[in-house]
Design a protein around this motif. Structure first.
Motif, PDB file in Angstrom:
ATOM      1  N   PRO A 258       0.826  -1.210   0.000  1.00 14.19           N
ATOM      2  CA  PRO A 258       0.000   0.000   0.000  1.00 14.19           C
ATOM      3  C   PRO A 258       0.859   1.259   0.000  1.00 14.19           C
ATOM      4  O   PRO A 258       1.938   1.296   0.600  1.00 14.19           O
ATOM      5  N   ALA A 259       0.377   2.273  -0.688  1.00 15.91           N
ATOM      6  CA  ALA A 259       1.119   3.525  -0.797  1.00 15.91           C
ATOM      7  C   ALA A 259       1.106   4.280   0.529  1.00 15.91           C
ATOM      8  O   ALA A 259       0.141   4.221   1.300  1.00 15.91           O
ATOM      9  N   THR A 260       2.167   5.008   0.778  1.00 15.01           N
ATOM     10  CA  THR A 260       2.290   5.858   1.955  1.00 15.01           C
ATOM     11  C   THR A 260       1.856   7.275   1.601  1.00 15.01           C
ATOM     12  O   THR A 260       2.306   7.835   0.598  1.00 15.01           O
ATOM     13  N   VAL A 261       0.991   7.848   2.422  1.00 17.59           N
ATOM     14  CA  VAL A 261       0.472   9.194   2.187  1.00 17.59           C
ATOM     15  C   VAL A 261       0.990  10.106   3.298  1.00 17.59           C
ATOM     16  O   VAL A 261       0.701   9.876   4.473  1.00 17.59           O
ATOM     17  N   THR A 262       1.729  11.146   2.932  1.00 14.90           N
ATOM     18  CA  THR A 262       2.399  11.992   3.921  1.00 14.90           C
ATOM     19  C   THR A 262       1.691  13.305   4.195  1.00 14.90           C
ATOM     20  O   THR A 262       1.941  13.934   5.220  1.00 14.90           O
ATOM     21  N   ASP A 263       0.814  13.757   3.288  1.00 13.06           N
ATOM     22  CA  ASP A 263       0.153  15.054   3.473  1.00 13.06           C
ATOM     23  C   ASP A 263      -1.187  15.033   2.769  1.00 13.06           C
ATOM     24  O   ASP A 263      -1.264  15.199   1.554  1.00 13.06           O
ATOM     25  N   ARG A 264      -2.248  14.842   3.523  1.00 14.90           N
ATOM     26  CA  ARG A 264      -3.576  14.723   2.927  1.00 14.90           C
ATOM     27  C   ARG A 264      -4.203  16.075   2.599  1.00 14.90           C
ATOM     28  O   ARG A 264      -5.285  16.116   2.018  1.00 14.90           O
ATOM     29  N   SER A 265      -3.528  17.150   2.921  1.00 13.02           N
ATOM     30  CA  SER A 265      -4.001  18.466   2.490  1.00 13.02           C
ATOM     31  C   SER A 265      -3.443  18.839   1.124  1.00 13.02           C
ATOM     32  O   SER A 265      -3.857  19.849   0.544  1.00 13.02           O
ATOM     33  N   GLY A 267      -3.437  17.985  -2.623  1.00 17.01           N
ATOM     34  CA  GLY A 267      -4.331  17.222  -3.495  1.00 17.01           C
ATOM     35  C   GLY A 267      -3.641  16.127  -4.274  1.00 17.01           C
ATOM     36  O   GLY A 267      -4.225  15.062  -4.501  1.00 17.01           O
ATOM     37  N   LYS A 268      -2.404  16.368  -4.708  1.00 19.11           N
ATOM     38  CA  LYS A 268      -1.691  15.354  -5.480  1.00 19.11           C
ATOM     39  C   LYS A 268      -1.231  14.207  -4.595  1.00 19.11           C
ATOM     40  O   LYS A 268      -1.389  13.027  -4.948  1.00 19.11           O
ATOM     41  N   ILE A 269      -0.652  14.525  -3.439  1.00 18.02           N
ATOM     42  CA  ILE A 269      -0.223  13.453  -2.540  1.00 18.02           C
ATOM     43  C   ILE A 269      -1.432  12.658  -2.046  1.00 18.02           C
ATOM     44  O   ILE A 269      -1.372  11.430  -1.895  1.00 18.02           O
ATOM     45  N   ALA A 270      -2.543  13.351  -1.826  1.00 16.40           N
ATOM     46  CA  ALA A 270      -3.767  12.669  -1.381  1.00 16.40           C
ATOM     47  C   ALA A 270      -4.286  11.684  -2.411  1.00 16.40           C
ATOM     48  O   ALA A 270      -5.069  10.775  -2.073  1.00 16.40           O
ATOM     49  N   HIS A 271      -3.881  11.838  -3.666  1.00 12.39           N
ATOM     50  CA  HIS A 271      -4.242  10.846  -4.676  1.00 12.39           C
ATOM     51  C   HIS A 271      -3.845   9.437  -4.245  1.00 12.39           C
ATOM     52  O   HIS A 271      -4.483   8.449  -4.647  1.00 12.39           O
ATOM     53  N   LEU A 272      -2.799   9.319  -3.462  1.00 11.92           N
ATOM     54  CA  LEU A 272      -2.298   7.993  -3.108  1.00 11.92           C
ATOM     55  C   LEU A 272      -3.267   7.222  -2.218  1.00 11.92           C
ATOM     56  O   LEU A 272      -3.258   5.989  -2.221  1.00 11.92           O
ATOM     57  N   ASP A 273      -4.119   7.923  -1.465  1.00  8.94           N
ATOM     58  CA  ASP A 273      -5.200   7.209  -0.770  1.00  8.94           C
ATOM     59  C   ASP A 273      -6.125   6.565  -1.794  1.00  8.94           C
ATOM     60  O   ASP A 273      -6.610   5.436  -1.597  1.00  8.94           O
ATOM     61  N   GLY A 274      -6.378   7.271  -2.879  1.00 15.12           N
ATOM     62  CA  GLY A 274      -7.198   6.699  -3.946  1.00 15.12           C
ATOM     63  C   GLY A 274      -6.520   5.526  -4.613  1.00 15.12           C
ATOM     64  O   GLY A 274      -7.188   4.571  -5.036  1.00 15.12           O
ATOM     65  N   LEU A 275      -5.200   5.580  -4.724  1.00 16.20           N
ATOM     66  CA  LEU A 275      -4.475   4.439  -5.292  1.00 16.20           C
ATOM     67  C   LEU A 275      -4.721   3.191  -4.460  1.00 16.20           C
ATOM     68  O   LEU A 275      -4.972   2.109  -5.004  1.00 16.20           O
ATOM     69  N   ASN A 276      -4.666   3.326  -3.150  1.00 16.59           N
ATOM     70  CA  ASN A 276      -4.912   2.155  -2.309  1.00 16.59           C
ATOM     71  C   ASN A 276      -6.320   1.610  -2.516  1.00 16.59           C
ATOM     72  O   ASN A 276      -6.525   0.387  -2.591  1.00 16.59           O
ATOM     73  N   LEU A 277      -7.297   2.495  -2.641  1.00 14.63           N
ATOM     74  CA  LEU A 277      -8.672   2.045  -2.833  1.00 14.63           C
ATOM     75  C   LEU A 277      -8.892   1.465  -4.222  1.00 14.63           C
ATOM     76  O   LEU A 277      -9.588   0.448  -4.383  1.00 14.63           O
ATOM     77  N   SER A 278      -8.321   2.088  -5.240  1.00 16.45           N
ATOM     78  CA  SER A 278      -8.529   1.560  -6.597  1.00 16.45           C
ATOM     79  C   SER A 278      -7.782   0.248  -6.790  1.00 16.45           C
ATOM     80  O   SER A 278      -8.258  -0.645  -7.498  1.00 16.45           O
ATOM     81  N   PRO A 313      -9.771   4.249   6.191  1.00 15.50           N
ATOM     82  CA  PRO A 313      -9.793   5.210   7.293  1.00 15.50           C
ATOM     83  C   PRO A 313      -9.625   6.667   6.873  1.00 15.50           C
ATOM     84  O   PRO A 313      -9.798   7.566   7.697  1.00 15.50           O
ATOM     85  N   HIS A 314      -9.293   6.924   5.620  1.00 13.67           N
ATOM     86  CA  HIS A 314      -8.935   8.276   5.210  1.00 13.67           C
ATOM     87  C   HIS A 314      -9.905   8.857   4.183  1.00 13.67           C
ATOM     88  O   HIS A 314      -9.547   9.754   3.420  1.00 13.67           O
ATOM     89  N   ILE A 315     -11.134   8.372   4.179  1.00 16.24           N
ATOM     90  CA  ILE A 315     -12.128   8.867   3.232  1.00 16.24           C
ATOM     91  C   ILE A 315     -12.441  10.336   3.474  1.00 16.24           C
ATOM     92  O   ILE A 315     -12.649  11.110   2.537  1.00 16.24           O
ATOM     93  N   ALA A 316     -12.489  10.734   4.722  1.00 16.59           N
ATOM     94  CA  ALA A 316     -12.845  12.101   5.077  1.00 16.59           C
ATOM     95  C   ALA A 316     -11.772  12.695   5.976  1.00 16.59           C
ATOM     96  O   ALA A 316     -10.930  11.978   6.523  1.00 16.59           O
ATOM     97  N   GLY A 317     -11.822  14.010   6.105  1.00 13.13           N
ATOM     98  CA  GLY A 317     -10.873  14.687   6.975  1.00 13.13           C
ATOM     99  C   GLY A 317     -10.303  15.937   6.345  1.00 13.13           C
ATOM    100  O   GLY A 317     -10.135  16.956   7.012  1.00 13.13           O
ATOM    101  N   ASP A 318      -9.980  15.862   5.072  1.00 11.91           N
ATOM    102  CA  ASP A 318      -9.520  17.026   4.325  1.00 11.91           C
ATOM    103  C   ASP A 318     -10.216  17.023   2.971  1.00 11.91           C
ATOM    104  O   ASP A 318     -10.330  15.976   2.329  1.00 11.91           O
ATOM    105  N   TYR A 319     -10.649  18.190   2.529  1.00 11.23           N
ATOM    106  CA  TYR A 319     -11.444  18.271   1.307  1.00 11.23           C
ATOM    107  C   TYR A 319     -10.698  17.783   0.073  1.00 11.23           C
ATOM    108  O   TYR A 319     -11.328  17.359  -0.894  1.00 11.23           O
ATOM    109  N   MET A 320      -9.377  17.812   0.098  1.00  7.81           N
ATOM    110  CA  MET A 320      -8.605  17.354  -1.053  1.00  7.81           C
ATOM    111  C   MET A 320      -8.854  15.870  -1.339  1.00  7.81           C
ATOM    112  O   MET A 320      -8.767  15.444  -2.486  1.00  7.81           O
TER     113      MET A 320
END
Length: 337
Positions: A258-265, A267-278, A313-320
């Motif tokens: 699974p990808a590591t996400v360092t800054d969910r604010s 938008g580009k780094i937050a893409h990696l949460d989507g990578l884990n889900l996709s 666990p990271h679906i919500a929290g920051d609008y990005m």
């Protein structure tokens, strides 16, 4: 919080998130070309249906998610609000404005192919509801995008293999559901023949470029999922054997971490949460295509669970991330393996 399948509790949580942003006009990142000063208009003026959720394509797939949740749980607590939203937004007049926007020469490549695929996926899902009225209303807009696939694919000599919106395998995969829903065999054939032309000879995929810093798709796994969706099992399984020949050894290893996400604010780094889900979505779909008793089936299901646990666990929290991630969570949770 992790889950193996979509529950009514999760459906309500995801619906409330989406209902909170599909009508939120700002912040907004339009994909809009100005041919003159008259084109400087607000998101709501440009797109009276899909003006929210930070960008047009995220709004479209949030509508898809709401449709899927309504179909799965027609009596759940958000159902009345979803129906009211659809009644207010999915009108012939607003669809006509969305279609008119696409008729401009400057909009030829608008949202190609990601938004094209998601709009067709939404249309397919609407057609599965008991109430067909919204499906009929959106049909003209869906046909515009279906025709764009028909026009574009014969011209597209090469696929696009990135892990972002421009990935062509994703577009084919989503359009396939529309072709099925509308019994459009000619479109289905075009999608299948294009996939074979682009990907049919691929073998021993290294996945060496994954993940890039703003990926939200696995270029390897979405290609495999595209082929699974478009090919008959007797054609897909030999192709898959060649494409990922060391899957039982969890190789290429990068597809299993699974990808590591360092800054969910960001938008580009937050893409990696989507990578884990996709990835979870693709792994579950691919597991379901493998025969019972095939060791790779358990390998794929385990990889899906690991990626889902990293993403949910990271679906919500920051609008990005909040403006789009729930849609990919539903894709993963609803995929039967």
């Amino acid at each position: 919080m992790t889950a193996a399948h979509l529950t009514e509790e999760l459906a309500l949580r995801f619906a409330r998130i989406a209902l909170g942003h599909v009508g939120r006009e700002y912040p907004n990142k339009p994909d809009h070309t100005l041919a003159g000063p008259e084109d400087a208009r607000t998101p709501r003026e440009l797109h009276p249906i899909f003006y929210g959720s930070y960008d047009w394509h995220s709004c479209v797939h949030s509508y898809w998610m709401l449709t899927r949740l309504l179909r799965r749980y027609p009596g759940f607590a958000a159902a009345t609000d979803i129906r009211a939203l659809f009644d207010a937004q999915l009108t012939p007049e607003k669809v006509a404005v969305e279609c008119a926007y696409l008729a401009a020469p400057t909009a030829r490549g608008f949202k190609r192919p990601y938004g094209w695929g998601w709009l067709l996926k939404l249309a397919a899902e609407l057609s599965l509801l008991d109430d067909k009225s919204w499906s009929k209303i959106i049909a003209p807009l869906a046909e515009v995008f279906a025709q764009r696939f028909r026009d574009f694919l014969p011209l597209a000599t090469y696929p696009v293999r990135v892990g972002t919106h421009f990935n062509t395998a994703f577009g084919l995969r989503m359009a396939a559901d529309y072709a099925t829903a509308t019994a459009d065999e000619a479109l289905a054939t075009l999608l299948r023949e294009t996939a074979l032309r682009w990907y049919g000879e691929d073998a021993d995929c290294p996945a060496w470029g994954e993940p890039s810093g703003d990926d939200f798709q696995s270029s390897a796994l979405i290609e495999a999922e595209c082929m699974r969706r478009l090919l008959a099992p007797e054609a897909f399984l030999p192709w898959f054997d060649r494409f990922l020949p060391r899957l039982e050894r969890r190789e290429p290893a990068t597809l299993f971490r699974p990808a590591t996400v360092t800054d969910r604010s960001d938008g580009k780094i937050a893409h990696l949460d989507g990578l884990n889900l996709s990835r979870a979505w693709c792994w579950r779909a691919l597991a379901g295509a493998l025969p019972d008793g095939d060791v790779r089936r358990l390998v794929a299901k385990t990889a899906a669970a690991e990626h889902l646990a990293a993403g949910i666990p990271h679906i919500a929290g920051d609008y990005m991330g909040e403006h789009w991630l729930a849609s990919f969570a539903v894709l993963a949770l609803e995929e039967e393996s």
